[in-house]
Scaffold this active site. Sequence first.
Site, PDB file in Angstrom:
ATOM      1  N   GLU A   1       0.969  -1.299   0.051  1.00 59.18           N
ATOM      2  CA  GLU A   1      -0.060  -0.039  -0.169  1.00 59.18           C
ATOM      3  C   GLU A   1       0.891   1.094   0.121  1.00 59.18           C
ATOM      4  O   GLU A   1       0.584   2.181   0.915  1.00 59.18           O
ATOM      5  CB  GLU A   1      -1.028   0.071   1.187  1.00 59.18           C
ATOM      6  CG  GLU A   1      -1.811  -1.268   1.090  1.00 59.18           C
ATOM      7  CD  GLU A   1      -2.721  -1.498   2.329  1.00 59.18           C
ATOM      8  OE1 GLU A   1      -2.659  -0.664   3.227  1.00 59.18           O
ATOM      9  OE2 GLU A   1      -3.603  -2.431   2.246  1.00 59.18           O
TER      10      GLU A   1
ATOM     11  N   ASN B   1       2.067  -4.646  -3.620  1.00 53.60           N
ATOM     12  CA  ASN B   1       0.720  -5.019  -2.972  1.00 53.60           C
ATOM     13  C   ASN B   1       0.046  -3.863  -2.812  1.00 53.60           C
ATOM     14  O   ASN B   1       0.436  -2.959  -2.031  1.00 53.60           O
ATOM     15  CB  ASN B   1       0.567  -5.872  -2.066  1.00 53.60           C
ATOM     16  CG  ASN B   1      -0.717  -6.851  -1.681  1.00 53.60           C
ATOM     17  OD1 ASN B   1      -1.252  -6.997  -2.894  1.00 53.60           O
ATOM     18  ND2 ASN B   1      -1.061  -6.870  -0.744  1.00 53.60           N
TER      19      ASN B   1
ATOM     20  N   GLU C   1      -6.185 -10.393  -2.355  1.00 49.03           N
ATOM     21  CA  GLU C   1      -6.910 -10.277  -1.312  1.00 49.03           C
ATOM     22  C   GLU C   1      -8.346 -10.349  -1.428  1.00 49.03           C
ATOM     23  O   GLU C   1      -9.365  -9.408  -0.992  1.00 49.03           O
ATOM     24  CB  GLU C   1      -6.637  -9.067  -0.397  1.00 49.03           C
ATOM     25  CG  GLU C   1      -5.175  -8.972   0.000  1.00 49.03           C
ATOM     26  CD  GLU C   1      -4.688  -7.836   1.059  1.00 49.03           C
ATOM     27  OE1 GLU C   1      -5.377  -7.296   1.461  1.00 49.03           O
ATOM     28  OE2 GLU C   1      -3.410  -7.536   1.144  1.00 49.03           O
TER      29      GLU C   1
END
Length: 454
Positions: free
Chosen positions: A164, A205, A269
Amino acid sequence: MRTSRSSFRARLAAFLTSAATTGVLLAAGAPAAHAADTPLRDLAAAKGKVIGTAVTGSKLTGTYGDTAGREFNALTPGNAMKWGSVEPARGTFDWAEADRIVDFAEAHGQQVRGHTLVWHSQNPGWLTNGTWTSAQLSRLLNDHIATEVGRYKGRLAAWDVVNEPFNEDGTYRETLWYNGLGADYIAQALTAARAADPSAKLYINDYNVEGVGAKSTALYNLVKSLKERGVPIDGVGLQAHLILGQVPSTLQQNIQRFADLGVDVAITELDIRMQLPATEAKLAQQAAEYKAVMNACLAVSRCVGVTVWGFTDSDSWIPDTFPGQGAATPYDENYAPKPAYHAIAEALGGTTTPPPTGACTATYSVTGQWDNGFTGQVRISCSGASLTSWKASWTFGAGQRISQAWNASCTQSGAAVSCSNASYNGSVPDGGSVTFGFNASWSGSNPVPTVTLG
Ligand code: 9MR
C-alpha cells in the site's frame, strides 16, 4: 468418552476451532445428496493457477483447517507475518503463528505468500513511536527484512514486500518509510528481500489498483521504472477488496498491462462485500462477480492466481471495519459454500451442483476439539421450504462415537448416527433454522461426514 460440560468449556476455550461443513438438502421431502464437488485447488492446479486464502493460524484445526487444507493450494497469513506480530518489542520475536501457518502449508502441499514486510500499518509501537535518523531507519528496514525473509528462506513462494505505498491520487503515501527515506525505500526493501531469499517472488501490493486509474497508473509507472533500473521486482498484487456492483470493467485490461511490463500479477486479497442482510439476489450477483474476477485472471497467462481474504464469512475483516456490511467471502459463517464458491469452481472449469433454491439444508460443524473429544453441531436451515419434523443421519468415517447430545435425540449403531428432533424443535419455518449439538470421541482423524436430512 464422557466429558463434563465445565471441563469441556475449559478445553473449548483453549482449543477453539471453527467448523466446516457439509451441507445436504432436502427439498419437498426427497433427500438429495449434494454431489461432492472437486476441491478448488485441484481445479486450479489443472490450470496451473493459485487459488489461495488468507488464514488465521490459531484456527487451523477442525473444520476450518480441513477446509483450508482441502480447497486451497496457497495460504497467506492474514496478520501473523506483519511487523507488529513478529517483533512486538524490539529484539523480541514471536514466530509462533507464522511458523504454524508455514508448517501447515507444507504439510498440505500448499504455497505460502508472505505478507507483509514494509507497511504503514500494524507496526510495533516501539517502531512507530521512535525517533529515527534516516540511517537508523534504513538499518531497521534492512535488518527486519533480512531477519524475516531469512527465517523462511526457500519456503515461501512470494512476498508482499511493500504494501500500500500509494494514495488514491497516485502520489506516494506519507509513511514512516517515505518520510524518512524517500520513495527509494521501495527499491531498498526489494533489494534486501532478494538478497535474503533469491527464490521468493517479490511483489508490491496495493488496493484500489484493480482497474485502470490514477492509483494503478502510479503503480504501473513505479514498476516500469524499477524494471528499468534493474531493481528486483517480480510481480504486482492487486488486493481486490471489492464492493458488490463495483467490479472495475478494466480489470483484465489492467492485469494485461502489468503483465506486458514483464511482471506477474496476483489477485491477493479478494472479497466482495455487500450491505447486509445477504439476499439470494445479492449472493447470485456476488457469484457472478467472483466469476468475473476469476475469468479476468485466467485470461492473462501472467496472472498467477487469486487469493481470497478469508474463505468464510466468520473469518472476514469486513463486518468489523464496515459496520452493516459483510457476507464477502465464498463460504457463509457456518462454513456452507455460497454461490460464490460454486462460481469460483465453475470459472476454474469445475462442474458443480449448487444446492437448488427452496430447500432445507443440514450443516455439520466441529465447534471445539481437544485430545480425543470434540463437540459437533448440526444446523438445519430452511429457505423456500419448511419442516414439521426432521431426522439428520450420517456415517462417521473414522470411528467417532457420540457420548451425549442436546436438542435432539441421537442413536448410534456402528458408524451410523441418526438424530431426530426433540419435542420442541421439530418445526423449522421458511427462513428459520434450528441447531442441535453433541459431544463425541475421536482418535487419529476427525473427518467431517456428509449429513442426510430426511
Ligand atoms: O485482515 C486483516 C485484519 O485482521 C486486520 O485487522 C487489518 C488491520 O489493518 O488488516 C487486515 O488485512 C489487511 C491486509 O493486511 C492489507 N490489505 C488490507 C487488509 C484489510 O484491512
